[in-house]
Design an enzyme around this catalytic site. Sequence first.
Site, short mmCIF file in Angstrom:
data_model
loop_
_atom_site.label_atom_id
_atom_site.label_comp_id
_atom_site.label_asym_id
_atom_site.label_seq_id
_atom_site.Cartn_x
_atom_site.Cartn_y
_atom_site.Cartn_z
N ARG A 68 0.82 -1.21 0.00
CA ARG A 68 0.00 0.00 0.00
C ARG A 68 0.86 1.26 0.00
O ARG A 68 0.56 2.23 -0.69
CB ARG A 68 -0.92 -0.01 1.23
CG ARG A 68 -1.74 1.26 1.42
CD ARG A 68 -2.73 1.09 2.56
NE ARG A 68 -3.68 0.03 2.25
CZ ARG A 68 -4.23 -0.78 3.15
NH1 ARG A 68 -3.89 -0.68 4.42
NH2 ARG A 68 -5.10 -1.69 2.78
N TYR A 69 1.91 1.27 0.79
CA TYR A 69 2.79 2.43 0.92
C TYR A 69 4.03 2.20 0.06
O TYR A 69 4.45 1.06 -0.15
CB TYR A 69 3.18 2.65 2.37
CG TYR A 69 2.01 2.91 3.29
CD1 TYR A 69 1.42 4.16 3.37
CD2 TYR A 69 1.49 1.88 4.08
CE1 TYR A 69 0.35 4.40 4.22
CE2 TYR A 69 0.41 2.11 4.94
CZ TYR A 69 -0.15 3.37 5.00
OH TYR A 69 -1.21 3.60 5.84
N ARG A 87 7.18 0.16 1.95
CA ARG A 87 6.98 -0.94 2.90
C ARG A 87 5.82 -1.83 2.47
O ARG A 87 4.91 -1.40 1.75
CB ARG A 87 6.74 -0.41 4.31
CG ARG A 87 5.64 0.62 4.45
CD ARG A 87 5.87 1.44 5.71
NE ARG A 87 4.85 2.44 5.97
CZ ARG A 87 4.82 3.65 5.43
NH1 ARG A 87 5.73 3.99 4.53
NH2 ARG A 87 3.89 4.50 5.75
N CYS A 129 -3.99 -17.56 15.07
CA CYS A 129 -3.70 -16.67 16.19
C CYS A 129 -3.84 -17.46 17.50
O CYS A 129 -4.55 -18.47 17.56
CB CYS A 129 -4.68 -15.50 16.23
SG CYS A 129 -4.45 -14.31 14.89
N CYS A 176 -9.55 -12.76 18.08
CA CYS A 176 -10.18 -11.55 18.62
C CYS A 176 -11.47 -11.27 17.84
O CYS A 176 -11.49 -11.34 16.61
CB CYS A 176 -9.23 -10.37 18.52
SG CYS A 176 -7.69 -10.61 19.42
N CYS A 228 -11.33 -8.49 14.94
CA CYS A 228 -10.19 -8.60 14.03
C CYS A 228 -10.44 -7.97 12.65
O CYS A 228 -11.49 -8.18 12.05
CB CYS A 228 -9.82 -10.07 13.86
SG CYS A 228 -8.40 -10.35 12.76
N ARG A 258 -9.02 -8.86 9.95
CA ARG A 258 -9.09 -9.95 8.96
C ARG A 258 -10.04 -11.05 9.42
O ARG A 258 -9.82 -12.22 9.16
CB ARG A 258 -7.69 -10.50 8.68
CG ARG A 258 -6.78 -9.44 8.12
CD ARG A 258 -5.42 -9.90 7.66
NE ARG A 258 -4.65 -8.69 7.39
CZ ARG A 258 -3.80 -8.15 8.25
NH1 ARG A 258 -3.55 -8.75 9.40
NH2 ARG A 258 -3.18 -7.02 7.97
N ASP A 278 -11.88 -0.45 12.60
CA ASP A 278 -12.16 -0.60 11.17
C ASP A 278 -13.61 -1.04 10.96
O ASP A 278 -14.21 -1.71 11.81
CB ASP A 278 -11.23 -1.65 10.55
CG ASP A 278 -9.78 -1.19 10.51
OD1 ASP A 278 -9.54 0.03 10.46
OD2 ASP A 278 -8.90 -2.07 10.54
N ASP A 295 -7.69 4.11 9.74
CA ASP A 295 -7.18 3.44 8.55
C ASP A 295 -8.28 3.56 7.51
O ASP A 295 -9.32 2.90 7.61
CB ASP A 295 -6.86 1.96 8.87
CG ASP A 295 -5.69 1.44 8.05
OD1 ASP A 295 -5.35 2.08 7.04
OD2 ASP A 295 -5.13 0.40 8.41
N LYS A 317 -3.39 5.11 6.76
CA LYS A 317 -3.66 5.67 8.08
C LYS A 317 -3.68 7.20 8.02
O LYS A 317 -2.75 7.82 7.52
CB LYS A 317 -2.60 5.19 9.07
CG LYS A 317 -2.56 3.68 9.24
CD LYS A 317 -1.42 3.28 10.15
CE LYS A 317 -1.24 1.77 10.16
NZ LYS A 317 -0.78 1.24 8.84
#
Length: 361
Positions: free
Chosen positions: A90-91, A94, A103, A107, A110, A112, A271, A308, A315
């Site tokens: 995206r950037y 990076r 995981c 969570c 999450c 994803r 999100d 985001d 962000k």
Amino acid sequence: METWQKLLQESVTHPEKLTRRFGVDPTPLADVAERYPMRVNPYYLSLIKSVGDPIWRQAVPAEEEIHDSVCPADPLEEENQSPVPNLVHRYPDRVLFLVSSECAMYCRFCTRKRKVGGESMVITRQTIEAGLDYIRSHSEIRDVILSGGDPLLLAAERLEWLLRELRAIPSVEIIRIGTRVPVVLPQRITPALVRILRRFHPLFINTHFNHPDEITDTAAKACGRLVDAGIPLGNQCVLLRGVNDEPAVMKRLMQKLLAIRVKPYYIYQADMVQGTDHFRTTVEEGIEIIRALRGHTSGMGVPAYVIDAPGGGGKIPILPDYLQSLGDEVVLKNFLGETYTYRNAADRVDVAEQNAVNDRY
């Protein structure tokens, strides 16, 4: 088998196992766990004080998850910014490299949620090799963030191989690991794991404490092992309704993080992820939390509050309105709401032109 592996093996993966301990009816939650996987290991389960408390809300399925008609599945459009599977570019300099599909706890909020822990998230040696090849062929990439799932759930040999491959790429200057292991399964941070990680500096770890009750002696010890190995730790928390949406709670979280040598890095506005709308707060509430932090606790304990952007915009920082006006005099408002004036520097070009005029006369 190591302690952390036993804890993982003994995880609660179905709501019915909560009945005896907490007296809840698991029937309404069964459909939720079928759609969005559940995993809560005994360590994190032991932090729950009562049904519906901040730890419970993060770990246990809720009926609202399958009644969310507001949020899309992939709000950040990661799939559309993935030139190869499981790598998001995206950037400019990076990439986000997804290297694990599991995981230590799933969570409920999450990002994803659509695929982590499910069959749709396929990560193999071949997909990781494809990601490495992409990074090697793009010399502008200097910063690689490992995520997933949780990279620290990889077998030690796989993790060491991956870090060695990345460190061998000349353009890669920084490696970062995003992990919730120090929070939900701190027993994984063993001396053996730390010995592997410390060989690949500069290496940074961002973890994810959301509530002060997650900062236990065990978690503090895990973070201490990492910091003592020269690995800087940052914390990225998410603003969650019913978890940390009170200024006093967030302030205490930031103070406790600094006490265990973890630097607050981001507070994310939640999100817009399908199945998580019940966690979302207003942006105004987030701004009030930042206002309650700035000036009322150490500046080191004030993270950036960011959204985001949906659609893959990246962000975007959100700040209270401290700057009142610009011009010859800059009008500012401090954390107490008091107004102050700062005389602006003269425009250097205008000064040079005026000096030239003066010299002619």
